[in-house]
Design a protein around this motif. Structure first.
Motif, mmCIF file in Angstrom:
data_model
loop_
_atom_site.group_PDB
_atom_site.id
_atom_site.type_symbol
_atom_site.label_atom_id
_atom_site.label_comp_id
_atom_site.label_asym_id
_atom_site.label_seq_id
_atom_site.Cartn_x
_atom_site.Cartn_y
_atom_site.Cartn_z
ATOM 1 N N UNK A 171 -3.443 -29.178 -17.172
ATOM 2 C CA UNK A 171 -3.331 -28.860 -18.616
ATOM 3 C C UNK A 171 -1.991 -29.232 -19.207
ATOM 4 N N UNK A 172 -2.106 -29.588 -20.626
ATOM 5 C CA UNK A 172 -0.824 -29.866 -21.269
ATOM 6 C C UNK A 172 -0.850 -28.797 -22.666
ATOM 7 N N UNK A 173 0.479 -28.528 -23.036
ATOM 8 C CA UNK A 173 0.632 -27.730 -24.092
ATOM 9 C C UNK A 173 0.488 -28.181 -25.540
ATOM 10 N N UNK A 174 -0.421 -27.859 -26.395
ATOM 11 C CA UNK A 174 -0.396 -28.614 -27.721
ATOM 12 C C UNK A 174 -0.181 -27.487 -28.607
ATOM 13 N N UNK A 175 0.664 -27.749 -29.856
ATOM 14 C CA UNK A 175 0.923 -26.558 -30.695
ATOM 15 C C UNK A 175 1.113 -27.146 -32.156
ATOM 16 N N UNK A 176 0.429 -26.530 -33.115
ATOM 17 C CA UNK A 176 0.203 -26.920 -34.398
ATOM 18 C C UNK A 176 1.495 -25.832 -35.008
#
Length: 184
Positions: A171-176
Motif C-alpha cells: 500500500x502507498x500513502x496518498x494525501x490531499x
C-alpha cells in the motif's frame, strides 16, 4: 563532516536577498492505495524557504503531517476503527510562476514516521510502529496562489512512490492537502 558542509552550502544558497522564509498549515485527507478503507482527516504544519529565480522558485520545507485511514462499518475481531500515522515530511519543490500571483509546483518528498495510533471499535488502541515501514518517499504536485498581506494558499497532492509495507501489504500513502501560508 560532509553532512555539515552540505548544510552550510544549502543555508548559504537560501540566505540571499531573494530568499523567503514562511510558515504553512492546513488540512489533510489521507488514505492508502489498494486498501479497503476511507480517507482520514488530519492536519499539517511546518516551515519553508523559497528561493526565487525569476520564472522558477526552489522551495525546501519541513512539516509535521498526519496521515492514515478510517474503516467505516469495520468488521472482524477486533474491528479496526481508524489509524493515524504521524510523519515529518521533507519536500523539495520546484515552482513555476506563470503569473505574479499563480504557480504550479512539483517535487520529491521524503518522510519519516514518528508515531502511530491504531484505534479499535471496542476502544482499545495500539501504538507500535512495527507493522509499517519507518520512512516514505512521495512525489508532490500542486497549484499555489499569492494572496494579499504576505499570505499564500495552495492545493497539493502527495503521491506515494513506494510501498509502506503495511502488515506486509503493498500500500502507498496518498494525501490531499489544502494549505494557507505566510511569508515573512
Amino acid at each position: 563532516m560532509k553532512k555539515l558542509l552540505v548544510l552550510f552550502f544549502v543555508l548559504g544558497l537560501f540566505s540571499t536577498a531573494n530568499a523567503q522564509f514562511g510558515v504553512r498549515a492546513g488540512l489533510n485527507s489521507a488514505n492508502f492505495t489498494d486498501f479497503e478503507s476511507d480517507p482520514r482527516a488530519g492536519f499539517h504544519v511546518g516551515a519553508y524557504f523559497r528561493k526565487d529565480l525569476g520564472l522558477i522558485s526552489i522551495e525546501p520545507g519541513l512539516q509535521y503531517s498526519q496521515k492514515g485511514h478510517e474503516r467505516v462499518g469495520a468488521t472482524g475481531s477486533p474491528a479496526v476503527k481508524n489509524e493515524r500515522l504521524n510523519y515529518v515530511d521533507l519536500p523539495v519543490l520546484l515552482r513555476v510562476n506563470f503569473l505574479p500571483f499563480l504557480n504550479v509546483f512539483a517535487g520529491p518528498q521524503g518522510s519519516v514516521l514518528v508515531s502511530r495510533k491504531l484505534e479499535y471499535v471496542d476502544g482499545s488502541t495500539e501504538t507500535t510502529t512495527e507493522p509499517i515501514k519507518g520512512y516514505d518517499i512521495a512525489g508532490v504536485v500542486g497549484v499555489g496562489a499569492k494572496l494579499p498581506l504576505g499570505l499564500n494558499a495552495q492545493v497539493s497532492y502527495d503521491i506515494g512512490l513506494q510501498s509502506a509495507n503495511y502488515y506486509n501489504q503493498d500500500v502507498k500513502n496518498n494525501v490531499l492537502k489544502l494549505s494557507i501560508g505566510y511569508d515573512f
